[in-house]
Design a protein around this motif. Structure first.
Motif, mmCIF file in Angstrom:
data_model
loop_
_atom_site.group_PDB
_atom_site.id
_atom_site.type_symbol
_atom_site.label_atom_id
_atom_site.label_comp_id
_atom_site.label_asym_id
_atom_site.label_seq_id
_atom_site.Cartn_x
_atom_site.Cartn_y
_atom_site.Cartn_z
ATOM 1 N N LEU A 126 0.749 -1.250 -0.063
ATOM 2 C CA LEU A 126 -0.147 -0.075 0.076
ATOM 3 C C LEU A 126 1.103 1.157 -0.001
ATOM 4 O O LEU A 126 1.892 1.266 0.727
ATOM 5 C CB LEU A 126 -0.833 -0.049 1.308
ATOM 6 N N LYS A 127 0.479 2.289 -0.940
ATOM 7 C CA LYS A 127 1.514 3.542 -0.959
ATOM 8 C C LYS A 127 0.629 4.600 -1.514
ATOM 9 O O LYS A 127 -0.273 4.179 -2.095
ATOM 10 C CB LYS A 127 2.701 2.976 -1.843
ATOM 11 N N THR A 128 1.162 5.832 -1.309
ATOM 12 C CA THR A 128 0.196 7.037 -1.818
ATOM 13 C C THR A 128 0.599 6.899 -3.334
ATOM 14 O O THR A 128 1.719 6.415 -3.668
ATOM 15 C CB THR A 128 1.120 8.125 -1.188
ATOM 16 N N LYS A 129 -0.487 7.332 -3.894
ATOM 17 C CA LYS A 129 -0.226 7.405 -5.308
ATOM 18 C C LYS A 129 0.721 8.278 -5.942
ATOM 19 O O LYS A 129 1.360 8.068 -7.017
ATOM 20 C CB LYS A 129 -1.702 7.383 -6.030
ATOM 21 N N TRP A 130 0.845 9.561 -5.019
ATOM 22 C CA TRP A 130 1.637 10.790 -5.590
ATOM 23 C C TRP A 130 2.315 10.906 -4.406
ATOM 24 O O TRP A 130 1.865 10.819 -3.284
ATOM 25 C CB TRP A 130 0.703 11.755 -5.968
ATOM 26 N N ASP B 96 4.045 13.106 -1.568
ATOM 27 C CA ASP B 96 3.498 14.346 -0.704
ATOM 28 C C ASP B 96 2.168 14.439 -0.683
ATOM 29 O O ASP B 96 1.696 15.588 -0.367
ATOM 30 C CB ASP B 96 4.344 15.634 -0.973
ATOM 31 N N ARG B 97 1.258 13.422 -1.252
ATOM 32 C CA ARG B 97 -0.214 13.506 -1.068
ATOM 33 C C ARG B 97 -0.829 12.421 -0.299
ATOM 34 O O ARG B 97 -0.627 11.440 -0.746
ATOM 35 C CB ARG B 97 -0.786 13.511 -2.531
ATOM 36 N N ILE B 98 -1.563 12.420 0.811
ATOM 37 C CA ILE B 98 -1.933 11.649 1.657
ATOM 38 C C ILE B 98 -3.465 11.438 1.331
ATOM 39 O O ILE B 98 -4.142 10.549 2.140
ATOM 40 C CB ILE B 98 -1.976 11.782 3.148
ATOM 41 N N ASP C 68 -7.542 1.398 -6.062
ATOM 42 C CA ASP C 68 -7.199 2.794 -5.792
ATOM 43 C C ASP C 68 -8.359 3.629 -4.704
ATOM 44 O O ASP C 68 -9.379 3.158 -4.904
ATOM 45 C CB ASP C 68 -7.765 3.607 -7.062
ATOM 46 N N ALA C 69 -7.762 4.314 -3.922
ATOM 47 C CA ALA C 69 -8.625 4.959 -3.159
ATOM 48 C C ALA C 69 -8.470 6.688 -3.022
ATOM 49 O O ALA C 69 -7.026 6.768 -2.899
ATOM 50 C CB ALA C 69 -8.534 4.515 -1.692
ATOM 51 N N ARG C 70 -9.319 7.347 -2.905
ATOM 52 C CA ARG C 70 -9.223 8.911 -2.942
ATOM 53 C C ARG C 70 -10.308 9.539 -2.129
ATOM 54 O O ARG C 70 -11.235 8.845 -2.009
ATOM 55 C CB ARG C 70 -9.065 9.338 -4.168
ATOM 56 N N THR C 71 -9.754 10.534 -1.360
ATOM 57 C CA THR C 71 -10.914 11.137 -0.704
ATOM 58 C C THR C 71 -11.965 11.791 -1.332
ATOM 59 O O THR C 71 -11.652 12.175 -2.577
ATOM 60 C CB THR C 71 -10.360 12.459 0.412
ATOM 61 N N ILE C 72 -13.007 11.852 -1.001
ATOM 62 C CA ILE C 72 -14.172 12.422 -1.814
ATOM 63 C C ILE C 72 -14.013 13.694 -1.755
ATOM 64 O O ILE C 72 -14.469 14.491 -2.820
ATOM 65 C CB ILE C 72 -15.589 11.827 -1.101
ATOM 66 N N TRP C 73 -13.774 14.373 -0.546
ATOM 67 C CA TRP C 73 -13.683 16.047 -0.410
ATOM 68 C C TRP C 73 -12.337 16.195 -0.285
ATOM 69 O O TRP C 73 -11.748 15.327 0.848
ATOM 70 C CB TRP C 73 -14.668 16.198 0.697
ATOM 71 N N ARG C 74 -11.907 17.152 -0.718
ATOM 72 C CA ARG C 74 -10.193 17.444 -0.292
ATOM 73 C C ARG C 74 -10.151 17.890 0.994
ATOM 74 O O ARG C 74 -11.009 18.487 1.881
ATOM 75 C CB ARG C 74 -9.892 18.910 -1.071
ATOM 76 N N ASP C 75 -9.326 17.312 1.848
ATOM 77 C CA ASP C 75 -8.727 17.440 3.188
ATOM 78 C C ASP C 75 -9.639 16.871 4.203
ATOM 79 O O ASP C 75 -9.856 16.986 5.384
ATOM 80 C CB ASP C 75 -8.619 18.964 3.507
ATOM 81 N N PHE D 82 -6.202 -0.623 5.979
ATOM 82 C CA PHE D 82 -5.332 0.446 6.137
ATOM 83 C C PHE D 82 -5.924 1.965 6.314
ATOM 84 O O PHE D 82 -5.422 2.620 7.010
ATOM 85 C CB PHE D 82 -4.162 0.087 4.821
ATOM 86 N N LEU D 83 -6.781 2.221 5.429
ATOM 87 C CA LEU D 83 -7.282 3.609 5.697
ATOM 88 C C LEU D 83 -7.802 3.992 6.868
ATOM 89 O O LEU D 83 -7.637 4.874 7.565
ATOM 90 C CB LEU D 83 -8.360 3.832 4.529
ATOM 91 N N THR D 84 -8.317 2.941 7.668
ATOM 92 C CA THR D 84 -8.714 3.119 8.810
ATOM 93 C C THR D 84 -7.575 3.311 9.736
ATOM 94 O O THR D 84 -7.787 4.360 10.688
ATOM 95 C CB THR D 84 -9.452 1.746 9.369
ATOM 96 N N ILE D 85 -6.646 2.613 9.753
ATOM 97 C CA ILE D 85 -5.454 2.745 10.577
ATOM 98 C C ILE D 85 -4.679 3.901 10.397
ATOM 99 O O ILE D 85 -4.312 4.536 11.489
ATOM 100 C CB ILE D 85 -4.435 1.247 10.403
ATOM 101 N N ILE D 86 -4.414 4.159 9.182
ATOM 102 C CA ILE D 86 -3.680 5.260 8.789
ATOM 103 C C ILE D 86 -4.244 6.484 9.412
ATOM 104 O O ILE D 86 -3.500 7.550 9.684
ATOM 105 C CB ILE D 86 -3.214 5.402 7.405
ATOM 106 N N ASN D 87 -5.554 6.698 9.429
ATOM 107 C CA ASN D 87 -6.297 7.899 9.721
ATOM 108 C C ASN D 87 -6.889 7.976 11.040
ATOM 109 O O ASN D 87 -7.134 8.877 11.283
ATOM 110 C CB ASN D 87 -7.316 8.176 8.729
ATOM 111 N N SER D 88 -6.800 6.930 11.878
ATOM 112 C CA SER D 88 -7.244 6.968 13.280
ATOM 113 C C SER D 88 -6.241 6.682 14.236
ATOM 114 O O SER D 88 -6.255 6.634 15.475
ATOM 115 C CB SER D 88 -8.263 5.785 13.179
ATOM 116 N N THR D 89 -5.037 6.570 13.782
ATOM 117 C CA THR D 89 -3.659 6.578 14.706
ATOM 118 C C THR D 89 -2.930 7.624 14.853
ATOM 119 O O THR D 89 -2.691 8.094 13.771
ATOM 120 C CB THR D 89 -3.192 5.105 14.612
ATOM 121 N N PRO D 90 -2.265 7.660 15.806
ATOM 122 C CA PRO D 90 -0.849 8.787 15.734
ATOM 123 C C PRO D 90 0.054 8.126 15.211
ATOM 124 O O PRO D 90 0.308 7.028 14.840
ATOM 125 C CB PRO D 90 -0.739 8.924 17.350
#
Length: 180
Positions: free
Chosen positions: A73-77, A79-81, A94-101, A170-178
């Motif tokens: 699993l890796k960022t597609k670009w 410096d873009r999370i 592929d996964a991308r946010t629906i709304w920026r930020d 992965f998206l859950t882990i990366i966005n919910s943990t320090p």
């Protein structure tokens, strides 16, 4: 006709769907979120999810293994999370946010076509994530103990490949943990 034949061949070959269910994931260490143990419905078959370059503190590349199944699993670009890619077993998700930020709502693109939304159930609490579609099934993750992101329960009723399921985990882990 070609798409229907392709989909039928993928399903019949067994490479498209991951036969096991994911049941839980827990951090291997109480003070770090860089290494995880993945539990499945098959007794004794556990897996790992870990930061690829732990010594560099680079949170943009990860690896997973469950039995003989492996992937990245890796960022597609750089410096873009807000866009990630999962690769494994000749499948790309592929996964991308629906709304920026807004890292609480993601659009997941399925291999071979189709997509759905993976989201935090509540906007201010990241302890529970869910997708519920009539077309693909149900997948939910929630913390074993409220407010403690080290252990997660997984309810896996999704008809999906392992890279697709690992993207959700992965998206859950990366966005919910320090990030430590």
């Amino acid at each position: 006709m070609k798409n229907t034949l392709f989909t039928l061949l993928m399903v019949l070959s067994g490479s498209h769907l991951f036969g096991q269910q994911l049941t839980a994931i827990a951090s291997q260490w109480s003070d770090s979120f860089a290494e995880w143990t993945i539990y499945t419905s098959v007794e004794g078959e556990e897996g790992t999810l870990r930061l690829r370059w732990n010594s560099r503190g680079d949170w943009t590349q990860w690896e997973y293994r469950i039995g003989e199944w492996t992937g990245q699993l890796k960022t597609k670009w750089p410096d873009r999370i807000d866009q990630w890619e999962a690769r494994g077993e000749n499948i790309i998700v592929d996964a991308r946010t629906i709304w920026r930020d807004n890292l609480r709502e993601w659009r997941i693109s399925r291999p071979g076509g189709g997509e759905y939304k993976w989201q935090s159930r509540y906007s201010n609490i990241l302890d529970e994530w869910v997708v519920d579609t009539e077309k693909y099934g149900f997948f939910e993750m929630y913390t074993a103990f409220e407010g403690d992101p080290r252990e997660w329960i997984i309810v896996d009723e999704l008809e999906a490949s392992l890279p697709e399921k690992m993207m959700l985990v992965f998206l859950t882990i990366i966005n919910s943990t320090p990030k430590q």
